[in-house]
Design an enzyme around this catalytic site. Structure first.
Site, PDB file in Angstrom:
ATOM      1  N   LYS A 135       0.820  -1.695  -0.173  1.00 19.77           N
ATOM      2  CA  LYS A 135      -0.369  -0.094   0.435  1.00 19.77           C
ATOM      3  C   LYS A 135       0.943   1.216  -0.244  1.00 19.77           C
ATOM      4  O   LYS A 135       1.614   1.456   0.459  1.00 19.77           O
ATOM      5  CB  LYS A 135      -0.905  -0.109   1.676  1.00 19.77           C
ATOM      6  CG  LYS A 135      -1.835   1.251   1.352  1.00 19.77           C
ATOM      7  CD  LYS A 135      -2.860   0.797   2.686  1.00 19.77           C
ATOM      8  CE  LYS A 135      -3.864   1.876   2.093  1.00 19.77           C
ATOM      9  NZ  LYS A 135      -4.940   1.558   3.791  1.00 19.77           N
TER      10      LYS A 135
ATOM     11  N   SER B  22      -9.840   1.467   2.294  1.00 20.90           N
ATOM     12  CA  SER B  22      -8.112   2.487   1.869  1.00 20.90           C
ATOM     13  C   SER B  22      -7.649   1.330   1.392  1.00 20.90           C
ATOM     14  O   SER B  22      -6.860   1.865   0.368  1.00 20.90           O
ATOM     15  CB  SER B  22      -8.342   3.279   2.894  1.00 20.90           C
ATOM     16  OG  SER B  22      -7.347   2.801   3.962  1.00 20.90           O
TER      17      SER B  22
ATOM     18  N   SER C 139     -10.207  -0.269   7.533  1.00 24.50           N
ATOM     19  CA  SER C 139      -9.641  -0.740   5.486  1.00 24.50           C
ATOM     20  C   SER C 139      -8.772  -1.513   4.699  1.00 24.50           C
ATOM     21  O   SER C 139      -7.807  -1.446   3.813  1.00 24.50           O
ATOM     22  CB  SER C 139      -8.470   0.895   5.574  1.00 24.50           C
ATOM     23  OG  SER C 139      -9.701   2.295   5.618  1.00 24.50           O
TER      24      SER C 139
END
Length: 497
Positions: free
Chosen positions: A80, A155, A179
């Site tokens: 990420k 996210s 997330s």
């Protein structure tokens, strides 16, 4: 080498250790997969092809020399894009960072490099991890491999989509309000939020410092556990890091058994807003656990209903403080002219997206003079009540279960103009972040309405992360036996083949 992309991380590790395949072959197969499908999925913001190939060759050379290697050596991992990485850009999904190349490495990515894992690229995300759909990225949304017109969650949506689309067997995400677990659920994979402090935040660009928790995503429970074990452990560079042994998550994932385990069903996580198909799959999962010998009881956590409003005071308050450093003065985007104040205002106006601005304003207001006690202070009191709910529940049961998210993946754009509808995607996951305990999402079938995946959430007390894997592994094995294959084989969107 198409079969390499459908193998699990554990299978790839075993094949490389046996000499059946090289790390270079595994890396090339996944780079080919990224080249073939990511123009549609848009999971990656940066593909580190040359570096990945070089590191794969290093792993092969070390293995040939007889050096003992860990289970993730040669296994590709997607990262990420809020973990700082030397040699790769770190954008946090925001134009305000642009093409920033950090001068230091996050503890977790360094641990993965030391373990021989191949960091194959940086994945798309909601800007500064603020969102539940990856639509808030400054570089455009990612797409759900099950249905490219749907969101992959957020996210950590890019990481979840990369794993579900077989572009990487493993990925790193972060969980601040759900997330990791929410995108894992809607993409039909496994995602874990470890105990807060169990995985280092050093080098993880902060959104809400008392909530942010790095964790693993994988296609199987064992794969997630393998990554969990390597990335975790005490870090003196992180003042919130727990100086305690990593729970035996891999052992638990290999020997899933719920016989005699006390499982509590959270009664507050049902009713209006929950998709019937999601609730049907959840009910089946609970019945399955009972059939495997678990003792199931209903548990009330009365303050969980206040978790969402409390979170949306605490998290934006911390974000307004953390994001003050992005001022156009030191790194990243710089625009405008005139005084320092004028440059800062112009840079932040141009660089931050609408959702980030919304949360900065909410947080600044909640922390302002005359409102602190009424908003931020009251939210922290609610947080304490939620922690007490968990403590009371875990006095009666070993783990709690619920749907991971109230609905399956929704169409891209459907909730873009309705922040409250978007925030409700994290209804089931936020209490765990506020309390700091551990939770996992594991696939539990497809909703009848749309054929999209639903996730079962399992929650455990702090530092009892191994219980998550024990339950999730039992569920996974039983459902795989029922379906005859992993859930991802049912994907109707982007096929693995």
């Amino acid at each position: 080498m198409d079969e390499l992309i459908t193998m699990t991380a554990a299978e790839l590790s075993a094949a490389m250790a046996a000499g059946d395949v090289s790390a270079a072959d595994v890396t090339e197969a996944h780079l080919d997969r990224i080249a073939a499908v990511d123009d549609r999925v848009k999971a990656f913001l940066h593909v580190a092809a040359d570096d990945a190939r070089a590191r794969a060759r290093e792993v092969d050379a070390r293995r040939k020399a007889g050096e003992p290697l860990g289970p993730l050596a040669g296994v590709p991992v997607a990262v990420k894009d809020l973990f700082t990485t030397i040699g790769m850009p770190t954008t946090c999904g925001s134009k305000i960072l642009g093409d920033w190349h950090p001068p230091y490495e996050s503890t977790i990515t360094q641990r993965l490099r030391n373990a021989g894992a191949i960091l194959i690229g940086k994945t798309n995300m909601d800007e500064f991890a603020m969102g539940s759909s990856t639509e808030n990225s400054g570089f455009g949304p990612s797409h759900n491999p099950w249905d490219l017109a749907k969101v992959p969650g957020g996210s950590s949506g890019g990481s979840a989509a990369a794993v579900a689309a077989h572009m990487a067997p493993l990925a790193l995400g972060t969980d601040t309000g759900g997330s990791i677990r929410q995108p894992a659920a809607v993409c039909g994979i496994v995602g874990t939020k470890p105990t807060y402090g169990g995985s280092s935040r050093y080098g993880v660009v902060a959104f809400a410092s008392s909530l942010d928790t790095p964790g693993p995503l994988g296609r199987t429970v064992l794969d997630a556990a393998l990554l969990h074990e390597v990335m975790s452990g005490h870090d003196p560079m992180d003042s919130t890091s727990i100086n305690a042994p990593v729970p035996p998550v891999v052992e638990a994932a290999r020997h899933g058994d719920v016989a005699g385990l006390r499982i509590g069903v959270v009664s507050e996580f049902a009713g209006d807003g929950y998709q019937p198909g999601v609730m049907a799959r959840f009910t089946e999962a609970v019945e399955l656990l009972e059939s495997l010998g678990a003792k199931v009881t209903e548990i009330s956590c009365p303050h969980f209903k206040y978790a969402l409003p409390a979170y949306y005071l605490i998290a934006p308050s911390e974000a307004s403080s953390n994001l003050a450093r992005f001022d156009g003065m030191r790194y990243g985007l710089r625009t405008g002219s005139g005084s320092a104040e004028e440059v800062m205002a112009a840079t932040r106006a141009a660089g931050f997206g609408a959702e980030v601005k919304r949360r900065i304003m909410l947080g600044t207001y909640a922390l302002s003079s005359g409102y602190y006690d009424a908003y931020y202070g009251k939210a922290q009191q609610v947080r304490t009540l939620i922690i007490q709910d968990f403590d009371a529940a875990f006095g009666q049961v070993d783990v709690l279960v619920s749907p991971a998210t109230p609905t399956t993946a929704f169409p891209i754009g459907e909730r873009a103009d309705d922040p409250m509808a978007m925030y409700l995607a994290d209804l089931c996951t936020i209490p765990t972040d506020l309390a700091g305990n551990a939770a996992i999402s594991v696939p539990c079938g497809l909703a009848d309405e749309d054929g999209l995946p639903a996730g079962l959430q399992v929650m455990a007390p702090p530092l009892a992360d191994d219980r998550l894997y024990r339950v999730a592994a039992a569920v996974e094995a039983a459902f795989n036996e029922r379906w005859g294959h992993p859930l991802l084989a049912d994907a109707k969107g982007l096929s693995a083949r």
